[in-house]
Structures are given as C-alpha cells and as structure tokens.
Design an enzyme around this catalytic site. Structure first.
Site, PDB file in Angstrom:
ATOM      1  N   ASP A   6       0.838  -1.196   0.000  1.00 29.46           N
ATOM      2  CA  ASP A   6       0.000   0.000   0.000  1.00 29.46           C
ATOM      3  C   ASP A   6       0.873   1.246   0.000  1.00 29.46           C
ATOM      4  O   ASP A   6       1.967   1.237  -0.587  1.00 29.46           O
ATOM      5  CB  ASP A   6      -0.928  -0.025   1.229  1.00 29.46           C
ATOM      6  CG  ASP A   6      -2.287   0.585   0.955  1.00 29.46           C
ATOM      7  OD1 ASP A   6      -2.360   1.808   0.813  1.00 29.46           O
ATOM      8  OD2 ASP A   6      -3.276  -0.169   0.885  1.00 29.46           O
ATOM      9  N   HIS A  38      -3.222   6.126   3.822  1.00 31.61           N
ATOM     10  CA  HIS A  38      -4.120   5.076   3.351  1.00 31.61           C
ATOM     11  C   HIS A  38      -3.730   3.712   3.906  1.00 31.61           C
ATOM     12  O   HIS A  38      -4.559   2.980   4.468  1.00 31.61           O
ATOM     13  CB  HIS A  38      -4.099   5.067   1.820  1.00 31.61           C
ATOM     14  CG  HIS A  38      -5.071   4.131   1.176  1.00 31.61           C
ATOM     15  ND1 HIS A  38      -4.750   2.824   0.835  1.00 31.61           N
ATOM     16  CD2 HIS A  38      -6.362   4.308   0.791  1.00 31.61           C
ATOM     17  CE1 HIS A  38      -5.790   2.246   0.266  1.00 31.61           C
ATOM     18  NE2 HIS A  38      -6.785   3.127   0.233  1.00 31.61           N
ATOM     19  N   SER A  83     -11.163  -0.398  -0.694  1.00 30.74           N
ATOM     20  CA  SER A  83      -9.858  -0.504  -0.027  1.00 30.74           C
ATOM     21  C   SER A  83      -9.994  -0.973   1.410  1.00 30.74           C
ATOM     22  O   SER A  83      -9.107  -1.659   1.943  1.00 30.74           O
ATOM     23  CB  SER A  83      -9.147   0.857  -0.028  1.00 30.74           C
ATOM     24  OG  SER A  83      -8.669   1.182  -1.304  1.00 30.74           O
TER      25      SER A  83
END
Length: 541
Positions: free
Chosen positions: A121, A158, A414
């Site tokens: 990620d 994120h 996600s």
C-alpha cells in the site's frame, strides 16, 4: 379426405426439409470456434488470457524510477484532539468480529498469532496499537528519511488505515474498535503514493522538516482526523490536481499520471514475498483501472504471473475490487461478459480473492464498488473507523479531508479488503492444515450467498463474508466432497412377542369358519335348484 391427405403430405415434406437443413448446418456449426460463438460484437472479454509465466519478473527491491514529494504528508488535526472514538464500527458488529475472535482464541490461545499479513500500500505508520507486530517490508517509492525503516512511513495515510482494520490492538479498554486479527504480524511494503510524483530533474529534492521528505505546510488539511474540518485555505496540492493529502474516492490507483506506483513494482513485490516466504496473506488495496478493449498490457501480465506464482507458494492473495469514478466507469452493462472496465489485480480471479463493498447496516451493495465476474466476496466498506495515520498519533480516525477543507467519511473497497484479509488470517490460525485455496474456499462457501444462480453474482460475488461460519462450519468439500453422514438413529419399537400363538389361532379359525359358511350356502342353493319342477314354465302374474 383429400384435403386432409394433402395437408399431411405437406407437413411431412416440410418436416423432412427442416430436418435436412438442420443436418446440413450442424457440421458447419461444429467447425466454428467456441470463443467465436460467444464473442460479443466489440470483442471485449471478462476473463483474462492464460497466464504467461515468462512475464514473471524478479524483485529489484527498489523504486522503478526516481520520485519526489509533491504534497505535504498527512498530519494530525489541530482541532478536537481530545476526542476519543469509543463506538464500535458497524462493520465489526455486522460481521460479529468479537464472537469470531473468541472462537479462534479458545482454539489457539491467540487471535491470529503466528500469522503474517503483507500490506502492499502507501506504507504503514508505526502506530502504538501495532505494538511490536509491525515489520519493515520494502520501499518502492522513495529513499526513507534517516533512521526510518523501509515501508514504515505513510505520507498518504491510506495504508495505515488498511493495516489497522487487519491487526490493530487498542490499549484503551473504552475503545470499541479493534482489528479483525489483532495478534497477527503486519509487514508493510510502500508501493505507491499520490503525494509523490516522477522526478524528471537531476537536482536533489529540497530538504524537508516532515517525515517522508514532503514539504511542510501548517495549512495542509490532515487526513483521517476525528473532528470537524479545519479552517479553509489549506492544501498545497500539485498544480492542476487540486487534491490535498487524502483518499480520493477511498482508493489508490496505480499508473496514475503524476503519482508514484506502477504495476511493475507491484508484480516485483508479490514475487519477492513468495520467494522470501515473508507472508501467509497478502492484502492489496491498490488497483489499476482501465477501459476494457480485449487486450492485456505488459504490466498486467507481470502482475498476473506474480499472483499465480505466489498462489502456488500457498499464499492467500486478497485485493480490493476497485471504486467506480469518472475515470473508472461502473460495469453496469447488461452483459457481464462485456465489461466496460477492467480492474487489476482483481481481474485475475483464479489466484486473487477480490472484495467488493457493502454500505450501512442494511448490507446493500455500495454504489462505488466496481461490479464484475471477478468479484469473490464482499465486506463493509463505508463509515470506516481505523487508526489515525498521522505520524506520532495514538488515536483513531473516522474522517478524511479532500480538496482542501472538505471532510468526508472514510470509505471504499480498499477498506473492505482488509476485513477479508483479517478473516483469512483467523482461518489460517485455526485450520492449520488448509492451504491457500482451502482458506479461500472456506471463506467463499460460508459467505451469505446472494439469491442468484450458483449462489454468486457480479456485485458481491459469493456474498458478504460470515466470519463465525468460516471458523465453525463443516464443509462438504473438506470431507471428500460429500456431506457429513448423520449418526444412525435406532427405531424405538417394542420387542416382538414370538411365543404368543393366540392371534394366529384366531385368524385361522375365522378363515375356516368363513369357508364352511360359504360351502353350506352353495350346497343349499344347489339343492333348491335341483328339486324345482322342470315343467313349471308358466309366466308369473
């Protein structure tokens, strides 16, 4: 009669001609390739071509090109830092995560201990609720700051939130949030970032006072704040983009212009994890979305070969299904075999468990979740609560900031994917004899199947995951493809009495009596008829 015969003759002739025509055309139909018979007019296919293992590339363990910071890294909000999010996320309640954790802990003594989950990620911040279970995997974006391990800085915010859903373990008993598998080891690989861009100059990037080398800005709105949005006027996004640090549409796109992250480095990382045996489960909340045109790119072939290779090494690979945007149109066409959009890595469904998103407590399909024949299962993807990704934070976040001062809830496929990756870790911990395909099969078979042929559709795949069922149910496929045989149930009847002959005697006596009565009746009737005078033929009056 003539008309009827002519009609019959005509009908027989027509039937014979029809049969002859079918017989003539049948050999021709058999010579048409199967693919051509089903090919849509535009030539687009939902299934990828066969894997080309010649496209498997080695892991160079470094960025594929030089990148430089373009935006400030995520920061903590300056408002309401004393707020503590105590509520338990609806997704945890909906999936009965606490009950699933109790089952695994009772069976193994921990909740995922000993299982390793790779998070590919934007990096993962060293949040205290990871304790000592966060490890460095690799850096494929930029050279880390001095003393910063590879992959353990998250400029975008994120990857930390994704990893938190998998394995965070709060030390505050008042907090309801907890990761799905809070005893797993997280291994972080920073593979992409929207806060970096390709560096086309030869000059050294300017020095920075913030972690990750991004330019510092006191007015940059933070991502992942748990408060109201900060005052307007923030944001130092690159020219023409207008996006300050945040999570546009809840996801991260590979191959996006002006950002860091390519399919090539994704393929390298997957190959490297498999070669070095660094993980049992891989979570990829990153996607490449493009129009479907019947072709496959070199980067896609590299990822396809890498996931096939890793799956053969007994690694469970989980990926987000992707979020529909203006540049990634929803697959809402009538024929699922003719998608408008292809999403990689979910496209390679033979080796990847793709996860769609549901919203709210109703469990309906989230409108942003990309549909497709490759969707495997679904999990909560809205109203997300997870770790605050800002450097130095020890709290949670339930909001992100987009386009300057616009606050929005954290959402996206996600964040559905890590629910499934966490469940895969729990299944791995409890069912040690299962290989990767067995773990994926258990998750699919125990999901809450939609009312569709075969128990799957293109929206939620085989359905919303059911962690409790995945950890307790006996599957026919695991016992020789036959349903468990129930234990024989003995009939509780009174014992037979073979020594009592009274019923037989009564039955025989009754039968004999009936025969005797019949014989007597026949004898009497015969005697009467024989003694009647023969000449008595006068009619009766």
């Amino acid at each position: 009669m003539a008309v009827a015969r002519r009609f019959g003759t005509t009908r027989r002739t027509a039937t014979a001609l029809l049969a002859g025509t079918i017989g003539l055309l049948s050999p021709l139909a058999l010579t048409v390739p199967a693919g051509a018979q089903e090919a849509p007019a535009d030539g687009y296919f939902a299934a990828p071509p066969p894997v080309d293992m010649d496209k498997l590339i080695p892991d160079e363990r470094r960025p594929d090109k030089k990148y430089k910071p373009s935006k400030a890294c995520v920061q903590r909000s300056t408002l309401g830092q004393n707020i503590v999010l105590k509520n338990r996320p609806w997704g945890q309640e909906y999936l009965q995560i606490s009950k699933a954790q109790e089952i695994v802990e009772a069976a193994t003594g921990s909740v995922g201990g000993g299982v390793r989950v790779a998070v590919i990620d934007t990096g993962v911040t060293r949040h205290p609720w990871f304790q000592n279970r966060l490890e460095s995997g690799g850096e494929y974006v930029a050279t880390p700051s001095k003393g910063q391990p590879d992959g353990l800085e998250d400029c975008d915010g994120h990857g930390t939130e994704v990893a938190g859903i998998i394995g965070a373990k709060p030390d505050n008993p008042e907090v309801g949030f907890i990761g799905v598998a809070p005893d797993v080891t997280i291994r972080s690989y920073r593979q992409l970032s929207e806060n970096y861009e390709p560096d086309t100059s030869t000059a050294t990037p300017p020095a920075s006072s913030t972690t990750g080398g991004a330019p510092s800005s006191s007015t940059t709105p933070p991502t992942g704040s748990n408060t109201a949005p900060p005052p307007s006027g923030g944001g130092n996004g690159s020219e023409g983009d207008g996006t300050s640090p945040g999570q546009t549409n809840g996801g991260r796109q590979l191959e996006k212009a002006g950002t860091a992250g390519t399919l090539k480095t994704l393929a390298e990382i997957i190959r490297g994890i498999a070669d070095r045996n660094e993980a049992d489960v891989i979570n990829m909340s990153v996607d490449n979305c493009r129009p479907a045109n019947g072709s496959i790119t070199t980067g896609e072939q590299q990822v396809q070969a890498a996931v096939h290779y890793a799956a053969s090494k007994n690694i469970v690979i989980v990926a987000a299904a992707g979020n529909a945007t203006d540049t990634c149109p929803q697959n809402d066409q009538p024929d699922a075999r003719k998608p408008k959009t292809i999403v990689t890595p979910p496209w390679f469904a033979d080796d990847v468990l793709s996860v769609g998103a549901i919203e709210g407590e109703t469990g309906s399909v989230a409108p942003f979740s990309v549909h497709g024949p490759w969707v495997g299962v679904a999990a909560p993807g809205t109203k997300i609560i997870s770790l605050d990704p800002a450097e130095g934070s020890d709290s949670l976040a339930n909001l992100t900031f987009e386009n300057g001062d616009k606050a929005s809830e954290i959402q996206g496929t996600s964040f559905a994917a890590p629910y499934v990756a966490g469940l895969a870790a729990l299944v791995k911990a409890k069912y040690k004899q299962l290989d990767a395909k067995g773990i994926i099969n258990r998750i699919k078979e125990t999901a809450q199947h939609p009312a569709a042929p075969g128990g799957r559709d293109n929206f939620v795949g085989y359905g919303v995951i059911d962690p409790v069922a995945a950890l307790t149910q006996v599957l026919p496929s695991e016992v020789g493809n036959q349903a468990p045989m129930p234990a024989p149930q003995l009939a509780q009847l009174p014992p037979a009495n073979d020594h009592n002959s009274a019923p037989v005697i009564v039955a025989l006596a009754g039968t004999a009596g009936g025969v005797v009565a019949l014989l007597i009746t026949l004898f009497v009737m015969h005697t009467i008829r024989r003694n009647r005078p023969a000449g008595n033929t006068s009619p009766r009056r």
